[in-house]
Design an enzyme around this catalytic site. Structure first.
Site, mmCIF file in Angstrom:
data_model
loop_
_atom_site.group_PDB
_atom_site.id
_atom_site.type_symbol
_atom_site.label_atom_id
_atom_site.label_comp_id
_atom_site.label_asym_id
_atom_site.label_seq_id
_atom_site.Cartn_x
_atom_site.Cartn_y
_atom_site.Cartn_z
ATOM 1 N N GLY A 14 0.817 -1.201 0.000
ATOM 2 C CA GLY A 14 0.000 0.000 0.000
ATOM 3 C C GLY A 14 0.855 1.258 0.000
ATOM 4 C CG ASP A 40 -6.515 -13.841 4.195
ATOM 5 O OD1 ASP A 40 -6.960 -12.770 4.651
ATOM 6 O OD2 ASP A 40 -7.210 -14.630 3.523
ATOM 7 C CG LEU A 41 -3.984 -8.363 7.086
ATOM 8 C CD1 LEU A 41 -4.170 -6.862 6.937
ATOM 9 C CD2 LEU A 41 -2.943 -8.673 8.150
ATOM 10 C CB ALA A 68 -6.567 -0.900 6.747
ATOM 11 C CE1 TYR A 69 -13.210 -5.254 2.377
ATOM 12 C CE2 TYR A 69 -13.822 -2.949 2.575
ATOM 13 C CZ TYR A 69 -14.027 -4.196 2.029
ATOM 14 O OH TYR A 69 -15.058 -4.397 1.132
ATOM 15 C CG ASP A 110 -10.489 11.053 8.471
ATOM 16 O OD1 ASP A 110 -9.744 10.211 7.923
ATOM 17 O OD2 ASP A 110 -11.449 11.586 7.883
ATOM 18 C CE1 TYR A 133 -11.017 2.169 6.441
ATOM 19 C CE2 TYR A 133 -11.679 4.454 6.782
ATOM 20 C CZ TYR A 133 -10.695 3.500 6.648
ATOM 21 O OH TYR A 133 -9.372 3.870 6.736
ATOM 22 C CD1 TRP A 158 -9.205 13.257 4.053
ATOM 23 C CD2 TRP A 158 -8.741 15.154 2.967
ATOM 24 N NE1 TRP A 158 -10.341 14.039 4.092
ATOM 25 C CE2 TRP A 158 -10.077 15.214 3.428
ATOM 26 C CE3 TRP A 158 -8.224 16.249 2.286
ATOM 27 C CZ2 TRP A 158 -10.909 16.322 3.199
ATOM 28 C CZ3 TRP A 158 -9.058 17.350 2.064
ATOM 29 C CH2 TRP A 158 -10.383 17.368 2.503
#
Length: 307
Positions: A14, A40-41, A68-69, A110, A133, A158
């Site tokens: 990522g 695999d998380l 993260a997803y 956030d 999320y 962001w």
């Protein structure tokens, strides 16, 4: 190599994972960054095994849980997967870190806030996520916070970089073929360079490893300065045009004019008071961070064109 302190990083492919790999770690430090092809998380047993196992005969020094997803809209209809990756995986990492006696740095968001206030969110402000999320990321925070592991939870917002999919790259791509773009102008926040975030996480992680009395708890990191998405887009094109890149006119629209499955916080500004107080971290301005990203993006693009 036996004295190298090795950090396990999730989400290695990522934006943040890429920057943690690129970060200039001091001598004696190294990262092993993994992604879904290696772990695999959703598999908590595999997580426990990976943390418990040594690396080349040496235990891990710490874990940075950056995987993260992040498909915010898709999460609204993929609830189980979002919770598995964003809540249960951090729970498994934190439990394993507590057993191993090593710290964990958990990256959060956030989106744990509802956005319904003026000014920057403090780390102590009440949380009230608007969707799956944010709720699942909050679940991960709670799991880490109650695990017994020494930890730092770092919320950000962001995130952008020269890698992966993000707002800067989308604007440049779309702006290259569209003279006018309509962008949301009533959501406020601060862009975050993945490069700058990686540096902050590295600072915190190394301190936690070396100093048993290092501060723990929840922190916020973003670049400095408030802007809307439309304002961000205008600055992207202004700086891009100055570098010979794409430019487009940006028309501001309301959130209501751009409906999405998941609600977004109207205010994502994050206070840096805690991270500055405890770790001496002073984030740079988002305009400066944007310039650095565009230098890398447009420099690479120009090289490809000349080739």
């Amino acid at each position: 190599m036996s004295d190298v302190k090795r950090i396990l990083v999730t989400g290695g492919n990522g934006q943040l994972g890429t920057e943690l790999k690129r970060y200039a770690w001091p001598e004696g430090w190294a990262v092993t960054a993994i992604d879904i092809d290696e772990l695999d998380l959703r598999n908590t047993a595999a997580i426990a095994t990976m943390v418990a196992e040594s690396h080349d005969g040496q235990p891990w020094a710490a874990v940075i849980s950056a995987g993260a997803y992040t498909a915010v809209d898709k999460a609204e209809s993929d609830i189980v997967t979002a919770w598995a990756v964003n809540a249960m995986a951090p729970a498994a990492f934190a439990e394993s870190c507590a057993k191993a006696g090593i710290p964990i740095v958990q990256v959060s968001t956030d989106y744990v806030f509802d956005g319904a206030r003026d000014g920057a969110w403090e780390v102590t402000d009440p949380v009230a996520p608007l969707g799956v999320y944010g709720a699942s990321k909050l679940g991960g925070e709670l799991a880490v916070r109650t695990s017994g592991a020494r930890h730092a939870i770092v919320r950000t917002a962001w995130v952008v970089s020269a890698h992966g999919n993000n707002f800067i790259k989308t604007m440049l791509r779309v702006g290259a073929t569209n003279p006018t773009l309509r962008v949301v102008d009533d959501q406020h926040g601060s862009p975050t360079s993945a490069t700058d975030l990686a540096a902050a996480l590295a600072t915190i992680t190394m301190r936690l490893v070396e100093d048993p009395a290092a501060p723990t708890g929840t922190y916020h990191f973003s670049n400095v300065g408030a802007v809307t998405w439309a304002g961000f887009a205008r600055e992207i094109f202004a700086q891009s045009a100055a570098r010979g890149g794409a430019s487009a006119e940006v028309q501001g629209i309301t959130t209501a004019e751009y409906p999405t499955p998941a609600m977004r916080p109207a205010n994502s500004l994050l206070s840096h008071d805690a991270i500055t107080r405890d770790y001496g971290i002073h984030p740079p301005a988002w305009q400066t961070a944007l310039g650095n990203i565009l230098d890398e993006l447009l420099g690479a693009s120009n090289k490809e064109t000349r080739a």
